[in-house]
Write a protein that holds these residues in place. Structure first.
Motif, PDB file in Angstrom:
ATOM      1  N   ALA A  15       0.807  -1.221   0.000  1.00 42.82           N
ATOM      2  CA  ALA A  15       0.000   0.000   0.000  1.00 42.82           C
ATOM      3  C   ALA A  15       0.844   1.277   0.000  1.00 42.82           C
ATOM      4  N   GLU A  16       1.883   1.325   0.795  1.00 39.87           N
ATOM      5  CA  GLU A  16       2.701   2.542   0.847  1.00 39.87           C
ATOM      6  C   GLU A  16       3.372   2.810  -0.493  1.00 39.87           C
ATOM      7  N   ASN A  17       3.891   1.775  -1.122  1.00 38.47           N
ATOM      8  CA  ASN A  17       4.520   1.943  -2.438  1.00 38.47           C
ATOM      9  C   ASN A  17       3.478   2.379  -3.471  1.00 38.47           C
ATOM     10  N   TYR A  18       2.299   1.772  -3.421  1.00 42.55           N
ATOM     11  CA  TYR A  18       1.209   2.144  -4.328  1.00 42.55           C
ATOM     12  C   TYR A  18       0.854   3.614  -4.145  1.00 42.55           C
ATOM     13  N   ALA A  19       0.720   4.041  -2.905  1.00 42.46           N
ATOM     14  CA  ALA A  19       0.357   5.430  -2.619  1.00 42.46           C
ATOM     15  C   ALA A  19       1.412   6.395  -3.141  1.00 42.46           C
ATOM     16  N   ALA A  20       2.664   5.995  -3.075  1.00 41.49           N
ATOM     17  CA  ALA A  20       3.748   6.877  -3.510  1.00 41.49           C
ATOM     18  C   ALA A  20       3.933   6.877  -5.022  1.00 41.49           C
ATOM     19  N   THR A  21       3.650   5.765  -5.689  1.00 41.07           N
ATOM     20  CA  THR A  21       3.962   5.675  -7.116  1.00 41.07           C
ATOM     21  C   THR A  21       2.746   5.715  -8.032  1.00 41.07           C
ATOM     22  N   MET A  22       1.665   5.062  -7.670  1.00 39.84           N
ATOM     23  CA  MET A  22       0.492   4.975  -8.541  1.00 39.84           C
ATOM     24  C   MET A  22      -0.555   6.047  -8.254  1.00 39.84           C
ATOM     25  N   ALA A  23      -0.810   6.280  -6.989  1.00 42.81           N
ATOM     26  CA  ALA A  23      -1.894   7.187  -6.607  1.00 42.81           C
ATOM     27  C   ALA A  23      -1.764   8.581  -7.222  1.00 42.81           C
ATOM     28  N   PRO A  24      -0.586   9.182  -7.237  1.00 39.44           N
ATOM     29  CA  PRO A  24      -0.504  10.537  -7.810  1.00 39.44           C
ATOM     30  C   PRO A  24      -0.982  10.607  -9.259  1.00 39.44           C
ATOM     31  N   SER A  25      -0.667   9.616 -10.056  1.00 38.65           N
ATOM     32  CA  SER A  25      -1.080   9.642 -11.461  1.00 38.65           C
ATOM     33  C   SER A  25      -2.569   9.342 -11.633  1.00 38.65           C
ATOM     34  N   LEU A  26      -3.183   8.713 -10.649  1.00 37.74           N
ATOM     35  CA  LEU A  26      -4.603   8.380 -10.740  1.00 37.74           C
ATOM     36  C   LEU A  26      -5.519   9.504 -10.261  1.00 37.74           C
ATOM     37  N   ARG A  27      -4.980  10.479  -9.552  1.00 36.11           N
ATOM     38  CA  ARG A  27      -5.813  11.571  -9.027  1.00 36.11           C
ATOM     39  C   ARG A  27      -6.535  12.335 -10.142  1.00 36.11           C
ATOM     40  N   THR A  28      -5.821  12.663 -11.201  1.00 34.45           N
ATOM     41  CA  THR A  28      -6.421  13.395 -12.311  1.00 34.45           C
ATOM     42  C   THR A  28      -7.576  12.607 -12.913  1.00 34.45           C
ATOM     43  N   MET A  29      -7.393  11.307 -13.085  1.00 35.76           N
ATOM     44  CA  MET A  29      -8.450  10.471 -13.632  1.00 35.76           C
ATOM     45  C   MET A  29      -9.643  10.410 -12.682  1.00 35.76           C
ATOM     46  N   ALA A  30      -9.396  10.317 -11.387  1.00 31.04           N
ATOM     47  CA  ALA A  30     -10.487  10.252 -10.415  1.00 31.04           C
ATOM     48  C   ALA A  30     -11.324  11.529 -10.460  1.00 31.04           C
ATOM     49  N   VAL A  31     -10.663  12.659 -10.549  1.00 28.37           N
ATOM     50  CA  VAL A  31     -11.390  13.937 -10.640  1.00 28.37           C
ATOM     51  C   VAL A  31     -12.236  13.966 -11.913  1.00 28.37           C
ATOM     52  N   ALA A  32     -11.681  13.507 -13.026  1.00 25.80           N
ATOM     53  CA  ALA A  32     -12.428  13.488 -14.288  1.00 25.80           C
ATOM     54  C   ALA A  32     -13.643  12.563 -14.203  1.00 25.80           C
ATOM     55  N   VAL A  33     -13.482  11.418 -13.567  1.00 20.85           N
ATOM     56  CA  VAL A  33     -14.608  10.483 -13.417  1.00 20.85           C
ATOM     57  C   VAL A  33     -15.708  11.111 -12.571  1.00 20.85           C
TER      58      VAL A  33
END
Length: 95
Positions: A15-33
């Protein structure tokens, strides 16, 4: 141990690695959804498979009540820290 349980445990353990590496790039998509969903002020939102709470955070505006559900305890620990205005529940929503 089932394949599903192994996957959940894997997400929890990383989870910590995911939060640091994947989550930032997914924020823009989440806002768009959330924008495309045209959520209304004051609605109750269920974020199934919330993970680290990215979708919950994007939904948590305009007086909305947001509940995120996930089976990975490690992901939820991050979500609870990052998105204090939402409620997070650990559950197997496949049953």
């Amino acid at each position: 141990m089932t394949g599903w349980r192994r996957a959940v445990d894997g997400f929890s353990e990383t989870a910590e690695n995911y939060a640091a590496t994947m989550a930032p790039s997914l924020r823009t998509m989440a806002v768009a959804v959330v924008q495309r969903a045209k959520l209304q002020a004051g609605e109750r939102i269920l974020d199934a498979g919330t993970g680290t709470g990215i979708g919950a955070a994007a939904s948590l505006t305009s007086g909305r009540e947001v509940v995120g559900v996930d089976a990975a305890a490690g992901m939820l620990a991050i979500a609870r820290t990052e998105v204090p205005g939402a409620q997070f529940v650990e559950a197997d929503y496949t049953k």
